[in-house]
Write a protein that holds these residues in place. Sequence first.
Motif, PDB file in Angstrom:
ATOM      1  N   ARG A 295       0.831  -1.212   0.000  1.00  0.00           N
ATOM      2  CA  ARG A 295       0.000   0.000   0.000  1.00  0.00           C
ATOM      3  C   ARG A 295       0.862   1.257   0.000  1.00  0.00           C
ATOM      4  NH1 ARG A 295      -3.090  -1.730   3.890  1.00  0.00           N
ATOM      5  NH2 ARG A 295      -2.004  -0.588   5.498  1.00  0.00           N
ATOM      6  N   VAL A 296       1.906   1.275   0.822  1.00  0.00           N
ATOM      7  CA  VAL A 296       2.791   2.438   0.924  1.00  0.00           C
ATOM      8  C   VAL A 296       3.543   2.660  -0.384  1.00  0.00           C
ATOM      9  CG1 VAL A 296       4.878   3.298   2.047  1.00  0.00           C
ATOM     10  CG2 VAL A 296       3.038   2.353   3.420  1.00  0.00           C
ATOM     11  N   LEU A 297       4.081   1.593  -0.948  1.00  0.00           N
ATOM     12  CA  LEU A 297       4.845   1.725  -2.180  1.00  0.00           C
ATOM     13  C   LEU A 297       3.954   2.106  -3.355  1.00  0.00           C
ATOM     14  CD1 LEU A 297       7.365  -1.231  -1.831  1.00  0.00           C
ATOM     15  CD2 LEU A 297       7.682   1.182  -1.280  1.00  0.00           C
ATOM     16  N   ALA A 298       2.737   1.588  -3.375  1.00  0.00           N
ATOM     17  CA  ALA A 298       1.799   1.956  -4.444  1.00  0.00           C
ATOM     18  C   ALA A 298       1.466   3.445  -4.361  1.00  0.00           C
ATOM     19  CB  ALA A 298       0.533   1.116  -4.349  1.00  0.00           C
ATOM     20  N   ALA A 299       1.339   3.966  -3.153  1.00  0.00           N
ATOM     21  CA  ALA A 299       1.043   5.397  -2.980  1.00  0.00           C
ATOM     22  C   ALA A 299       2.215   6.257  -3.437  1.00  0.00           C
ATOM     23  CB  ALA A 299       0.707   5.690  -1.525  1.00  0.00           C
ATOM     24  N   GLN A 300       3.438   5.760  -3.256  1.00  0.00           N
ATOM     25  CA  GLN A 300       4.615   6.542  -3.637  1.00  0.00           C
ATOM     26  C   GLN A 300       4.768   6.661  -5.144  1.00  0.00           C
ATOM     27  OE1 GLN A 300       8.208   5.148  -1.824  1.00  0.00           O
ATOM     28  NE2 GLN A 300       7.664   5.943   0.171  1.00  0.00           N
ATOM     29  N   VAL A 301       4.315   5.692  -5.892  1.00  0.00           N
ATOM     30  CA  VAL A 301       4.461   5.740  -7.346  1.00  0.00           C
ATOM     31  C   VAL A 301       3.136   6.025  -8.045  1.00  0.00           C
ATOM     32  CG1 VAL A 301       6.515   4.268  -7.399  1.00  0.00           C
ATOM     33  CG2 VAL A 301       4.248   3.227  -7.557  1.00  0.00           C
ATOM     34  N   SER A 302       2.132   6.434  -7.300  1.00  0.00           N
ATOM     35  CA  SER A 302       0.814   6.688  -7.874  1.00  0.00           C
ATOM     36  C   SER A 302       0.827   7.947  -8.729  1.00  0.00           C
ATOM     37  CB  SER A 302      -0.217   6.846  -6.753  1.00  0.00           C
ATOM     38  OG  SER A 302       0.014   8.056  -6.058  1.00  0.00           O
ATOM     39  N   LEU A 303      -0.187   8.059  -9.560  1.00  0.00           N
ATOM     40  CA  LEU A 303      -0.337   9.241 -10.408  1.00  0.00           C
ATOM     41  C   LEU A 303      -0.485  10.499  -9.550  1.00  0.00           C
ATOM     42  CD1 LEU A 303      -0.695  10.552 -13.167  1.00  0.00           C
ATOM     43  CD2 LEU A 303      -3.138  10.007 -13.017  1.00  0.00           C
ATOM     44  N   ARG A 304      -1.228  10.394  -8.481  1.00  0.00           N
ATOM     45  CA  ARG A 304      -1.428  11.547  -7.592  1.00  0.00           C
ATOM     46  C   ARG A 304      -0.103  12.056  -7.023  1.00  0.00           C
ATOM     47  NH1 ARG A 304      -5.327  11.566  -2.262  1.00  0.00           N
ATOM     48  NH2 ARG A 304      -5.227  13.805  -1.925  1.00  0.00           N
ATOM     49  N   SER A 305       0.728  11.142  -6.571  1.00  0.00           N
ATOM     50  CA  SER A 305       2.036  11.518  -6.029  1.00  0.00           C
ATOM     51  C   SER A 305       2.906  12.160  -7.104  1.00  0.00           C
ATOM     52  CB  SER A 305       2.732  10.270  -5.464  1.00  0.00           C
ATOM     53  OG  SER A 305       4.056  10.562  -5.106  1.00  0.00           O
ATOM     54  N   ARG A 306       2.886  11.588  -8.284  1.00  0.00           N
ATOM     55  CA  ARG A 306       3.702  12.139  -9.372  1.00  0.00           C
ATOM     56  C   ARG A 306       3.199  13.518  -9.784  1.00  0.00           C
ATOM     57  NH1 ARG A 306       7.418   8.766 -10.396  1.00  0.00           N
ATOM     58  NH2 ARG A 306       8.053   9.279 -12.505  1.00  0.00           N
ATOM     59  N   LEU A 307       1.894  13.720  -9.789  1.00  0.00           N
ATOM     60  CA  LEU A 307       1.345  15.033 -10.127  1.00  0.00           C
ATOM     61  C   LEU A 307       1.727  16.081  -9.077  1.00  0.00           C
ATOM     62  CD1 LEU A 307      -2.177  14.145 -11.577  1.00  0.00           C
ATOM     63  CD2 LEU A 307      -0.150  14.958 -12.806  1.00  0.00           C
ATOM     64  N   ARG A 308       1.792  15.676  -7.814  1.00  0.00           N
ATOM     65  CA  ARG A 308       2.245  16.612  -6.763  1.00  0.00           C
ATOM     66  C   ARG A 308       3.684  17.038  -7.029  1.00  0.00           C
ATOM     67  NH1 ARG A 308      -0.450  13.250  -2.796  1.00  0.00           N
ATOM     68  NH2 ARG A 308       1.539  12.259  -2.444  1.00  0.00           N
ATOM     69  N   HIS A 309       4.516  16.101  -7.451  1.00  0.00           N
ATOM     70  CA  HIS A 309       5.908  16.449  -7.744  1.00  0.00           C
ATOM     71  C   HIS A 309       6.014  17.308  -9.002  1.00  0.00           C
ATOM     72  CE1 HIS A 309       6.765  13.238  -4.809  1.00  0.00           C
ATOM     73  NE2 HIS A 309       7.753  14.055  -4.505  1.00  0.00           N
ATOM     74  N   VAL A 310       5.142  17.078  -9.969  1.00  0.00           N
ATOM     75  CA  VAL A 310       5.103  17.956 -11.145  1.00  0.00           C
ATOM     76  C   VAL A 310       4.752  19.375 -10.704  1.00  0.00           C
ATOM     77  CG1 VAL A 310       3.802  18.491 -13.257  1.00  0.00           C
ATOM     78  CG2 VAL A 310       4.606  16.159 -12.847  1.00  0.00           C
ATOM     79  N   ALA A 311       3.773  19.496  -9.812  1.00  0.00           N
ATOM     80  CA  ALA A 311       3.374  20.825  -9.315  1.00  0.00           C
ATOM     81  C   ALA A 311       4.524  21.504  -8.568  1.00  0.00           C
ATOM     82  CB  ALA A 311       2.151  20.706  -8.410  1.00  0.00           C
ATOM     83  N   VAL A 312       5.247  20.749  -7.749  1.00  0.00           N
ATOM     84  CA  VAL A 312       6.396  21.308  -7.025  1.00  0.00           C
ATOM     85  C   VAL A 312       7.461  21.780  -8.009  1.00  0.00           C
ATOM     86  CG1 VAL A 312       8.348  20.693  -5.540  1.00  0.00           C
ATOM     87  CG2 VAL A 312       6.047  20.054  -4.873  1.00  0.00           C
ATOM     88  N   GLY A 313       7.744  20.967  -9.000  1.00  0.00           N
ATOM     89  CA  GLY A 313       8.748  21.332  -9.996  1.00  0.00           C
ATOM     90  C   GLY A 313       8.347  22.562 -10.792  1.00  0.00           C
ATOM     91  N   LEU A 314       7.095  22.612 -11.198  1.00  0.00           N
ATOM     92  CA  LEU A 314       6.610  23.776 -11.942  1.00  0.00           C
ATOM     93  C   LEU A 314       6.623  25.035 -11.088  1.00  0.00           C
ATOM     94  CD1 LEU A 314       3.668  22.288 -14.031  1.00  0.00           C
ATOM     95  CD2 LEU A 314       5.847  23.166 -14.878  1.00  0.00           C
ATOM     96  N   ALA A 315       6.198  24.912  -9.844  1.00  0.00           N
ATOM     97  CA  ALA A 315       6.198  26.077  -8.958  1.00  0.00           C
ATOM     98  C   ALA A 315       7.618  26.596  -8.746  1.00  0.00           C
ATOM     99  CB  ALA A 315       5.557  25.723  -7.614  1.00  0.00           C
ATOM    100  N   GLY A 316       8.544  25.709  -8.471  1.00  0.00           N
ATOM    101  CA  GLY A 316       9.927  26.119  -8.267  1.00  0.00           C
ATOM    102  C   GLY A 316      10.544  26.699  -9.525  1.00  0.00           C
TER     103      GLY A 316
END
Length: 165
Positions: free
Chosen positions: A18-39
Amino acid sequence: MSEQNRAGQQAVPEQLERVLAAQVSLRSRLRHVAVGLAGGCGAAMIAVLWATEPHALPPRTQVVFAGLIAIGLAWAVFAGWVLSRRRPLFARDWVLSARIALAVTMVTAVAGVALAAVRGSTADLVAIAAGGVVFTAAAVLALVRAWRRRRELVRLRDALRQDAS
């Protein structure tokens, strides 16, 4: 699916899966895209603002702009690093982001206190120092939680490897 694959899947603890699936989920990746774009966008906007100034900025302003650009680029690089990984990071990304947050918070707090000491009143100095302590404590707490989370996931991974062999 072969029987061997089914047995291997059943051996994965439900909590780790469950933990590993959450780490590679689309939602998690989209959060990192948002962080990258904001920065990246923040760094780009400040760089454009700086570059289009008709007159040279004061040295302190140049230092602050350079620092803000560096912070934005740090978050953009962090997000790029996370997004380039195709496997779970076992909370290494949490630890790295908490370290970035702590470093930025400490530099900002020290700079704010120094500025208030030189230019502000005692009340300004106390308020900024108190805010700096609160934000730095929050960043330290985030780093401690990230370390604990990473340690827990690595322990779980190692236990799984031990059971598999």
